[in-house]
Design a protein around this motif. Structure first.
Motif, mmCIF file in Angstrom:
data_model
loop_
_atom_site.group_PDB
_atom_site.id
_atom_site.type_symbol
_atom_site.label_atom_id
_atom_site.label_comp_id
_atom_site.label_asym_id
_atom_site.label_seq_id
_atom_site.Cartn_x
_atom_site.Cartn_y
_atom_site.Cartn_z
ATOM 1 N N GLU A 31 0.833 -1.207 0.000
ATOM 2 C CA GLU A 31 0.000 0.000 0.000
ATOM 3 C C GLU A 31 0.867 1.256 0.000
ATOM 4 N N LYS A 32 0.410 2.271 -0.723
ATOM 5 C CA LYS A 32 1.112 3.550 -0.729
ATOM 6 C C LYS A 32 1.074 4.178 0.665
ATOM 7 N N ALA A 33 2.133 4.903 0.985
ATOM 8 C CA ALA A 33 2.210 5.535 2.303
ATOM 9 C C ALA A 33 1.114 6.574 2.470
ATOM 10 N N THR A 34 0.512 6.573 3.649
ATOM 11 C CA THR A 34 -0.538 7.536 3.954
ATOM 12 C C THR A 34 0.095 8.896 4.291
ATOM 13 N N PRO A 35 -0.696 9.971 4.267
ATOM 14 C CA PRO A 35 -0.141 11.277 4.651
ATOM 15 C C PRO A 35 0.481 11.279 6.047
ATOM 16 N N LYS A 36 -0.134 10.560 6.992
ATOM 17 C CA LYS A 36 0.435 10.489 8.345
ATOM 18 C C LYS A 36 1.784 9.786 8.330
ATOM 19 N N LYS A 37 1.886 8.700 7.575
ATOM 20 C CA LYS A 37 3.148 7.978 7.460
ATOM 21 C C LYS A 37 4.236 8.888 6.882
ATOM 22 N N ARG A 38 3.887 9.684 5.879
ATOM 23 C CA ARG A 38 4.852 10.597 5.274
ATOM 24 C C ARG A 38 5.290 11.658 6.280
ATOM 25 N N ARG A 39 4.329 12.166 7.064
ATOM 26 C CA ARG A 39 4.700 13.165 8.082
ATOM 27 C C ARG A 39 5.610 12.557 9.137
ATOM 28 N N ASP A 40 5.319 11.342 9.552
ATOM 29 C CA ASP A 40 6.155 10.676 10.559
ATOM 30 C C ASP A 40 7.560 10.431 10.031
ATOM 31 N N GLU A 41 7.653 9.978 8.783
ATOM 32 C CA GLU A 41 8.972 9.730 8.194
ATOM 33 C C GLU A 41 9.754 11.033 8.058
ATOM 34 N N ARG A 42 9.057 12.105 7.734
ATOM 35 C CA ARG A 42 9.721 13.403 7.615
ATOM 36 C C ARG A 42 10.268 13.860 8.961
ATOM 37 N N LYS A 43 9.483 13.638 10.032
ATOM 38 C CA LYS A 43 9.957 14.003 11.366
ATOM 39 C C LYS A 43 11.216 13.223 11.736
ATOM 40 N N LYS A 44 11.316 11.993 11.227
ATOM 41 C CA LYS A 44 12.502 11.172 11.497
ATOM 42 C C LYS A 44 13.690 11.579 10.636
ATOM 43 N N GLY A 45 13.453 12.462 9.665
ATOM 44 C CA GLY A 45 14.529 12.850 8.750
ATOM 45 C C GLY A 45 14.624 11.975 7.529
ATOM 46 N N ASN A 46 13.678 11.053 7.380
ATOM 47 C CA ASN A 46 13.670 10.165 6.214
ATOM 48 C C ASN A 46 12.879 10.828 5.098
ATOM 49 N N VAL A 47 13.590 11.551 4.232
ATOM 50 C CA VAL A 47 12.941 12.264 3.142
ATOM 51 C C VAL A 47 13.612 11.888 1.820
ATOM 52 N N PHE A 48 12.911 12.184 0.751
ATOM 53 C CA PHE A 48 13.431 11.917 -0.580
ATOM 54 C C PHE A 48 14.561 12.893 -0.906
#
Length: 357
Positions: free
Chosen positions: A8-25
């Protein structure tokens, strides 16, 4: 196994959480090529100024050295100061640009994200097994192939340029210094521009790959999506139970109001609408209860138990049920039809009262 597969594609919440962790494209190739291209353009524009500063400093030093008769601390200090000032004039714009361009390139890609979590030590990185996994990972294999490809392309460009201009390079030995320098400089600029253009294509492919790889890494399993939904929206079973209880409580309150109705208009078994008219409080009759099927039968039964008049009017009952809101006055278009029913009910009640007397 199917539930654990991340499809499944990442949800908006998942993307926000990953961004907070510093995991960005992020594409490092884009960062490098933007920095290289910016430096190349700046150097091409700034080169005349650079030559002017260097030539001015050389003339100044030659003139000062011809006048210098004794090496003193003051004289040497002044020469060192002038050297430092001219180095700043010549190199500071290039240095600042070289520092700013990568920051800007990374900032554009990450939307200028800064997080301290990346500075937190992760002791699992010390694991030899984790190190082996990283070495043989798809990401590192792609990086290895990309670096090999870049090296091969760089060698081919250098070979092509040197082969094409080899005779001209040899002829520079007999040229004037200014002409030979200008030729070598143009050749270097052309070679850098060719490298930049080719590496821009590589950066474009790397950008697309990094985007795909990032989306692949943050994909979620169906179970993770369900768990996230429970966290954000609440457990669907609990929410459904709460809605059921709320609906039951509303029905109980509605059924308690049925005995206060002036009339119940029904469609024999499918619809029932209870109306109450208080001229002092409302300008029109108010719907205090309505129901369909089983609930309609309960409304009728409760009304009959408490002596509420029940009138059968199929089209009116259906229309009132569909278009009227609970605890709200009826719409204007029903005034006439409902007034006829209420007049009939009031006359009937008055007649029964007179007979009772």
């Amino acid at each position: 196994m199917a539930a654990d597969s991340k499809t499944e594609k990442a949800t908006p919440k998942k993307r926000r959480d990953e961004r907070k962790k510093g995991n960005v494209f992020l594409s490092n190739e884009v960062t490098v090529i933007l920095g290289l291209l910016g430096m190349f353009v700046l150097l091409r524009m700034y080169f005349p100024v650079l030559l002017q500063v260097i030539a001015g400093y050389a003339k100044e030093m030659f003139a000062a050295s011809s006048l210098l008769t004794d090496f003193t601390a003051g004289g040497l200090g002044n020469m060192a100061y002038r050297f430092f000032i001219n180095v700043l004039k010549a190199g500071l714009p290039l240095l600042l640009t070289a520092m700013a361009l990568p920051v800007i390139a990374v900032g554009i890609q990450t939307r200028f994200l800064f997080t301290a979590k990346n500075f937190t030590p992760k002791f699992n990185r010390l694991s030899p097994l984790e190190g082996i996994k990283k070495i043989i990972s798809l990401r590192n294999m792609v990086e290895l192939i990309k670096n090999i490809l870049k090296t091969i392309i760089l060698i081919l460009i250098l070979y092509t340029v040197l082969k094409k201009d080899f005779l001209e390079i040899v002829k520079t030995m007999d040229m004037d210094l200014a002409l030979s320098s200008a030729f070598m400089l143009n050749m270097v600029f052309d070679m850098i521009m060719t490298i930049v253009l080719v590496f821009t294509v590589i950066a474009g492919f790397d950008f697309l790959y990094q985007k795909w790889d990032y989306e692949r890494r943050i994909k979620m399993s169906k179970q993770e999506v369900k768990e996230e939904f429970k966290e954000t929206e609440g457990n669907p079973e609990i929410k459904g139970r709460i809605k059921t209880l709320q609906r039951q409580m509303a029905q109980r309150r509605m059924m308690q109001a049925v005995p206060q109705a002036d009339v119940i208009i029904r469609n024999p078994t499918h619809f029932a609408v209870a109306l109450k008219y208080d001229a002092e409080k409302h300008a029109a009759p108010v719907v205090i209860a309505k129901g369909q099927d089983e609930l309609a039968l309960r409304i009728v039964a409760t009304g009959e138990e408490h002596g509420v008049t029940v009138v059968e009017n199929r089209p009116l009952a259906r229309a009132l049920y569909a278009q009227c809101e609970l605890n709200r006055p009826i719409p204007v278009e029903f005034y006439g039809a409902v007034a006829e029913v209420l007049v009939y009910v009031f006359k009937m009640n008055q007649k029964w009262s007179n007979n009772g007397q």
